[in-house]
Design an enzyme around this catalytic site. Structure first.
Site, short mmCIF file in Angstrom:
data_model
loop_
_atom_site.label_atom_id
_atom_site.label_comp_id
_atom_site.label_asym_id
_atom_site.label_seq_id
_atom_site.Cartn_x
_atom_site.Cartn_y
_atom_site.Cartn_z
N HIS A 12 -5.30 -0.68 5.81
CA HIS A 12 -5.46 -0.41 7.12
C HIS A 12 -6.25 -1.21 8.08
O HIS A 12 -5.69 -1.87 8.93
CB HIS A 12 -6.30 1.21 7.02
CG HIS A 12 -5.35 2.14 6.63
ND1 HIS A 12 -4.14 2.56 6.97
CD2 HIS A 12 -5.59 3.21 5.42
CE1 HIS A 12 -3.68 3.36 6.15
NE2 HIS A 12 -4.40 3.73 5.36
N HIS A 48 0.91 -1.17 -0.03
CA HIS A 48 0.03 0.07 -0.12
C HIS A 48 0.98 1.26 -0.13
O HIS A 48 1.54 1.50 1.01
CB HIS A 48 -0.84 0.24 1.19
CG HIS A 48 -1.71 1.48 1.50
ND1 HIS A 48 -2.03 1.68 2.80
CD2 HIS A 48 -1.94 2.39 0.49
CE1 HIS A 48 -2.60 2.63 2.69
NE2 HIS A 48 -2.41 3.35 1.45
#
Lengths: 645, 645
Positions: free
Chosen positions: B477, B186
């Protein structure tokens, strides 16, 4: 209920403690802040700035240790030509301390050369003053409150001025955290490369010279290939896991396990071969790795380091051997300055019958230095090497218990023949005593002096911090200041530099989040960040940057915080006056904002002013409280009115 | 008091939830663990290992998304020759979803090409099942207890097997944490360089080409020098402080302030010039920096990254422009695979009258992809670029509140013309729906498919995690799983990959020490470490290593932990089957220890066995509890007897 009289008494005792430290600092050419000295000297704060217009000599003579500037680019760092002549003095050890005599006659008369010599009786009296102080109730309350106040005051400063500080930094051209100078103030040479670097180096030597003789056993030469054969391993397969030098969860509170991590693959043969200065190869491999680390520092340009090399005190030959290693392998780097570490392992040598007494160990450590100082001509290599040595460290596991209580009744080193190890405080006193005499002798003939920078307060008894308060210029670790408000406040007032290594602590003694660095920094203690042992603790190529990055992330330090720590690290270091002027600014030796050149340090002047005013404020309470019996109302900078009672 | 019936009901509902996810995963060629599927399919655990001897095609067709293998060294990564012919299909958007028709006649008849098309009504029913589940008392208790058990079980495993794991790793030749593959799962391309890199690049361009025209304003060309003149700054003086792209304490819980950190020196001109693919220079500067980052990854050899590039949906031209940027500047790197991020900022475009409806935005995003899939010959550049694109991300501040509740009564995208932004769940459904149809179309003609990998659970409502449970292959996340035991347990059972960025969270939403990564890892959730935005968050040159190093230090992760995270990151990534075989082992796609090749991953088999047995154990409780009414006594691996009630 604490009375005004109690506070007065506390303040007087604190002032006395500071004066004691000042005395020992001046004797040994250690540093003592002029601001603190001024407040101790005058009861009323004088508003005049520190003395202006002093020349370089005046500065270095008054409050600075004198370090050799590095050789100029065109100069040969290994030039042996400038050794001064023999003074012909004689040196004798008496009661564990080396005494200098002008000649044989003076020696017979027992009239030593005029130098300050330490006096154990006075020292123990001084020490007991501090020891009494740290357990004195009112003094503890006083210091505790002042420290709380310092912390709250910084929080307030941060809330009010954080944006102004950052604005100052943003408008400061061409200087940011990346290009301010940082010194790794505490690092052991034998662990100065990271684990990956050591691994790569071992593999490289095996690839390039497997048939080189690298050791000798019972007269038979042993090749590198044979070394690895006997360990049943192929270096090609070696990994950082099998190398096993990294500290893990297993080392927490196990300094013994940590120490054995210095053996690659658990094999002391490899430690001897790769991480020692004395071996069959004359320490060549170790020198090559240290030089690779040095080249990386030089390329990074802004990073310096102060690696520790060991002198054990087993034999007086260690010094000339170390100097020869340094010169033969050309280990000099402009980005490194050297510290000598003395492990506190007399007991091991004694039990192996390598030493008859503790006095002999001290003699092996210090006599060669006195001789090289008196007669550099006959000790040219050591004389040269000492130009790049700026201090001494005392190292070992502080958590080891000692049965002996150091006092003026303790057996002196020459009669300390038992197998028991002397306690920490005993080691510190005798190291300080000899360094102090040596420094005075060296200063007399214009040679550089040394700072005593022991490991202290990493673990064990907090009384270690009392010993260091008297004897050390600065310390490594200082974690246990957390547990003694009086000592913490004294270390603050005396601005004693503390080289902290939170990643090392995290693996050995204290979890990262509980490390007091952030709190110490906020209160204004003179802290720096250092790596201790990149080989054991760090993951990335840039160990010091890893240390700063993690501190910045976990504690959300601001750029100004980081640059303040970096500035502290240069101040604490053994870099020369010339280098410090270049890295911190012309007036770096002045205290307060006028000593700061933001263009070089990237520390906001607002921060510097805050630190200086805060320190002056604390010191003025001390001097005021010493004379006044009324309740003092002080207006502190920023406009808050506060009462110290 | 919770009854056996309650638990039975809870287990049945959890199983149903997993079956719902499996359905949506299979529809979109997302991944679903075969172990979990097996337990859902059979009530009794079958002891047989997963199917052996499947060829590559069987594997990729059954449960793998199909990514293009990278071009061979001798192949040209920009070769446009292999575009397949035009199928002549037609595409129309209806209700926010693109429908494919074989030809005009079929379009008139409204008979779409045979592909699965999503059905909003079913979707909302499925969604409401999960929504009901996460607030159901007995289910919460059940999941909470199972999660506690998972954590305790790992602690026990660690105490018992830590040394054995390390022993396995030590005897594993030539592989350690440094040379296992790690994917930065990410990272945003516009922040993939660190602040120092960006600074150096800006200075370099100014030094080498100050007089180059780099922008145009009202027909007048503007040189680089003029850009900086108009900002009243000399790049020589620029520092990371004045650049001001680093997130500080000011950005905590202020995503708005964080977003503006993308503007160097606060100037959107510089963002346009240096960090965008579309500008006067055709995104040259940005491409050059990205390529510098790629070269560093290639040199590091073991690090890969999956940077996100933006498609906004303002215009259908964005896609060909992006493809042209990629090809023209030769941005391909073997160490990078690309993700397209779609910011959820319809409201901004709508209020600026750049878009008539949300449907138009979706059309701009997806129609070019359908066209390039149906007729690659006429969209050769986009066809080529899509080989290196492996997924979609949905990005923006999740903490923004939305007034609208998504349901089957919500206005469909073509009539969503208000200035209000659709809620998170609405965005996710329509992105998933179009990606799903597109993937089926692409798979039909043998082209690669895309994974939907949205940001989710960084902040805002936990219902976001419900949407992603249905629609996402994996998420970035996932912090808020901390707050919902049911979702956390479901994400565990479905082994949904979570790319976590604790340093990013530390600056934006959650202090480092409170980050659940360690806890998730211990319980067995499929977590990886990623950087998010090195420009804003990291200090060192190696952002991903900084991320691993800090996690290792702060949480005292073992080497096995670190290597497990690294292995997870490769599995989660869009690297091709071939690369995964090379990096993780031939059988990487098998679940449990047989899928692990320790010689490549450096993950201990003991760990893999523990993970697999633990997952099977949890799943067997589920299937057992579904059919049994007696209290089940299970012997878990390691010999402990436990009752789940």
């Amino acid at each position: 209920q604490i009375t005004v009289e109690d506070y007065e008494q506390a303040a007087k005792s604190l002032a006395k403690a500071l004066m004691i430290r000042e005395k020992y600092a001046r004797l040994a050419y250690h540093r003592f802040p002029r601001t603190t000295a001024r407040y101790l000297g005058h009861r009323r704060v004088d508003a005049a700035p520190p003395e202006e217009g002093q020349g370089h000599i005046a500065i270095t003579q008054s409050c600075f240790a004198d370090f050799h500037p590095p050789p100029l680019p065109q100069e040969d760092p290994y030039c042996l030509d400038d050794a001064p002549p023999n003074l012909g003095y004689l040196v004798r050890m008496q009661g564990g301390i080396l005494f200098v005599y002008d000649n044989k006659k003076m020696l017979e008369r027992q009239e030593p050369h005029s130098l300050p010599y330490p006096d154990l009786e006075t020292y123990t009296v001084d020490m007991s003053h501090i020891l009494a102080l740290i357990t004195d109730g009112p003094t503890k309350t006083y210091c505790h409150r002042r420290l709380n106040f310092l912390e709250s005051k910084f929080s307030l400063h941060e809330m009010l001025n954080e944006m102004s500080e950052f604005k100052e930094l943003k408008s400061n051209p061409h200087r940011d955290f990346y290009n301010v100078r940082k010194v790794d103030t505490h690092i052991h040479a034998a662990a100065c490369m990271n684990q990956k670097h050591l691994l790569r180096f071992i593999k490289h030597t095996y690839q390039t010279e497997p048939d080189r003789a690298v050791a000798e056993k019972r007269g038979r030469k042993i090749t590198l290939r044979q070394v690895f054969d006997s360990l049943h391993m192929d270096p090609y397969d070696l990994t950082v896991d099998s190398l096993d030098v990294h500290a893990g969860r297993q080392t927490f509170h196990r300094f013994d396990k940590f120490n054995s991590k210095y053996n690659p693959v658990g094999a002391s043969e490899l430690r001897d071969l790769y991480l020692k200065t004395e071996n069959y190869l004359g320490g060549e491999y170790f020198a090559r790795m240290v030089k690779e680390v040095a080249r990386e520092l030089e390329e990074s340009k802004y990073q310096y380091s102060e690696p520790r090399l060991s002198i054990y005190g087993r034999s007086p030959e260690e010094w000339p051997n170390l100097a020869r290693w340094f010169i033969q392998h050309k280990v000099y780097s402009p980005n490194m300055r050297w510290i000598i570490q003395v492990p506190r392992i007399y007991d091991i040598f004694r039990s192996k019958k390598l030493l008859p007494s503790f006095g002999k160990m001290l003699e092996n450590i210090f006599l060669p230095l006195f001789e090289a100082t008196i007669n550099p001509q006959d000790h040219q290599e050591l004389h040269l090497f000492l130009k790049y040595v700026t201090g001494f460290d005392s190292v070992d596991d502080e958590s080891k218990h000692s049965d002996h209580m150091f006092s003026d009744k303790s057996p002196s080193p020459d009669i300390w023949t038992s197998e028991q190890n002397p306690p920490y405080s005993y080691y510190l006193y005798y190291m300080y005593a000899n360094i102090m005499v040596l420094n005075n002798l060296r200063r007399e003939r214009g040679l550089s002096t040394f700072l005593f920078r022991p490991h202290c307060g990493e673990a064990g008894s907090i009384t270690h911090l009392v010993s260091a308060f008297l004897t050390a210029d600065n310390i490594s670790h200082g974690l246990l200041l957390k547990k003694s408000p009086v000592l913490q406040y004294l270390y603050y007032l005396a601005q004693i530099p503390i080289a902290m290594s939170p990643l090392s602590n995290n693996s050995l003694f204290l979890e990262y989040s509980k490390n007091p660095l952030r709190e110490f920094l906020h209160k204004g203690l003179h802290v720096s960040l250092s790596t201790d042992d990149p080989m054991q603790f760090h993951y990335t190529k840039e160990a010091l940057m890893e240390e700063y990055a993690i501190a910045a992330q976990v504690w959300k330090l601001s750029t100004c915080d980081l640059c303040e720590i970096a500035r502290n690290s240069v101040l604490q270091s053994g870099l020369s006056h010339q280098e410090k002027q270049k890295f911190l600014g012309q007036n770096y030796y002045k205290e307060g904002p006028e000593g700061n050149d933001i263009r070089k340090t990237n520390v906001a002047q607002i921060r510097m002013a805050f630190r200086y005013e805060t320190l002056c404020n604390e010191l003025s309470f001390l001097s005021d409280a010493m004379k006044s019996e009324e309740i003092t109302i002080q207006v502190v900078p920023g406009g808050q009115v506060e009462s110290i009672f």
